[in-house]
Design a protein around this motif. Structure first.
Motif, short mmCIF file in Angstrom:
data_model
loop_
_atom_site.label_atom_id
_atom_site.label_comp_id
_atom_site.label_asym_id
_atom_site.label_seq_id
_atom_site.Cartn_x
_atom_site.Cartn_y
_atom_site.Cartn_z
N ARG A 1 -2.35 -2.84 -11.03
CA ARG A 1 -2.86 -2.97 -9.66
C ARG A 1 -2.66 -4.39 -9.10
O ARG A 1 -2.64 -5.35 -9.84
N GLY B 1 0.82 -1.21 0.00
CA GLY B 1 0.00 0.00 0.00
C GLY B 1 0.85 1.26 0.00
O GLY B 1 0.63 2.18 -0.78
N THR B 2 1.86 1.28 0.87
CA THR B 2 2.75 2.44 0.94
C THR B 2 3.56 2.59 -0.33
O THR B 2 3.64 3.68 -0.91
N SER C 1 2.94 1.53 -3.29
CA SER C 1 2.17 1.86 -4.49
C SER C 1 1.93 3.37 -4.58
O SER C 1 1.66 3.89 -5.66
N TYR C 2 2.02 4.07 -3.45
CA TYR C 2 1.92 5.52 -3.48
C TYR C 2 3.28 6.16 -3.74
O TYR C 2 3.41 7.14 -4.48
N LEU C 3 4.34 5.59 -3.11
CA LEU C 3 5.67 6.20 -3.18
C LEU C 3 6.41 5.85 -4.46
O LEU C 3 7.03 6.70 -5.08
N GLN D 1 -7.65 -0.11 -2.11
CA GLN D 1 -8.65 0.89 -2.51
C GLN D 1 -9.69 0.30 -3.48
O GLN D 1 -10.87 0.58 -3.36
N THR E 1 5.50 4.49 -7.71
CA THR E 1 4.46 4.09 -8.66
C THR E 1 5.01 3.26 -9.81
O THR E 1 4.30 2.43 -10.38
N SER F 1 -2.62 -2.94 -3.59
CA SER F 1 -2.24 -1.60 -4.01
C SER F 1 -3.13 -0.55 -3.36
O SER F 1 -4.33 -0.76 -3.23
N HIS F 2 -2.52 0.57 -2.99
CA HIS F 2 -3.26 1.68 -2.39
C HIS F 2 -4.13 1.21 -1.23
O HIS F 2 -5.27 1.64 -1.08
N PHE F 3 -3.55 0.30 -0.43
CA PHE F 3 -4.22 -0.24 0.75
C PHE F 3 -5.57 -0.87 0.42
O PHE F 3 -6.51 -0.80 1.21
#
Lengths: 139, 120
Positions: free
Chosen positions: A104, A91-92, A94-96, A112, A98, A108-110
């Motif tokens: 996906r 999750g982290t 996938s934000y930092l 989402q 990319t 991914s993205h916790f």
């Protein structure tokens, strides 16, 4: 009370809701990784391997909850902890980073894309395992 | 795919979810009305399964057939699994399980819509 084994407790009561939730995610993650790896494995090897790992973890957690017993409880604990680490780190990342995840994954993205349930599940799992922990140990 | 059937199924999920949440708040086990709602949802999903396969066979769109059909089938299985699990747990846990099942169906419907329009 004639000592009810933990095998009974793990998959009944709220445990049954948990088994259902994990079962749904086991199917979802297995399906997703099968499609991803089967159709375009070379596009995002890391993301797809993680999808596969997620699928295995969900399957393991579902099975252990269903089987119950001391071993089931322990293995379920390991699976849920890996899941927690997985969803938090993926999750982290996938934000930092990319570029690491061009496609996906379940985590991914916790989670989402799955109403953040992948983030909720491990905490629910840990709470349930804590609730049903074998109480023989007196230390 | 038929937009109205898609809409009806999502609306049905919404109705079921409201009914379930009401009884969850009241701390009640799943009622007959819930099972009936789930049965209606199931019939709609089975119609969609057939309809979706027919639409897939006759479409010019570049829809991923395997993904599309597996979503159709899994969505149709979710209420059945939810109802069976719920029967085994006649408390608010059973109601929660039904809610999870309905949520699963709604989520899968949204994805089905995406998969279908992605092929356009």
């Amino acid at each position: 009370m004639p000592r009810p084994g933990p095998s009974q407790e793990l998959s009944t009561g709220w445990g049954r809701a948990l088994v259902f939730g994990y079962g749904v995610f086991a199917v979802a993650a297995t399906g997703r990784s099968a499609v991803q790896l089967g159709m375009h494995a070379d596009r995002a090897p890391l993301a797809y391997s993680l999808s596969l790992l997620a699928a295995v973890i969900y399957l393991l957690a579902t099975t252990c909850l269903l089987l119950g017993g001391r071993t089931g409880w322990r293995l379920a604990g390991v699976a849920v902890l890996i899941e927690l680490v997985g969803v938090l780190s993926v999750g982290t990342l996938s934000y930092l980073a990319t570029d690491l995840f061009p496609d996906r994954t379940v985590w991914s993205h916790f989670g989402q894309g799955y109403a953040f349930l992948p983030l909720v599940l491990p905490f629910a799992g840990l709470a349930w395992l804590r609730h049903t922990r074998p109480r023989a140990a007196g230390h | 795919m038929t937009p109205w059937l898609y809409g009806v199924i999502l609306a049905m999920c919404g109705v079921a979810a409201v009914l379930l949440v009401v009884d969850l708040v009241r701390d009640r086990a799943a009622q007959d009305s819930h099972f009936l709602t789930l049965a209606v949802l199931e019939v709609l999903l089975l119609v969609q399964l057939v309809w979706g396969c027919v639409a897939l066979a006759g479409t010019e769109r570049d829809v991923s057939a395997a993904t599309f059909v597996s979503y159709l089938v899994t969505a149709a299985l979710a209420p059945v699994a939810g109802a069976l699990f719920s029967l085994a747990e006649r408390s608010r846990v059973g109601t929660t399980i039904m809610l999870l099942a309905v949520g699963t169906v709604a989520g899968m419907e949204l994805r089905l819509g995406d998969i279908w329009s992605a092929g356009a």
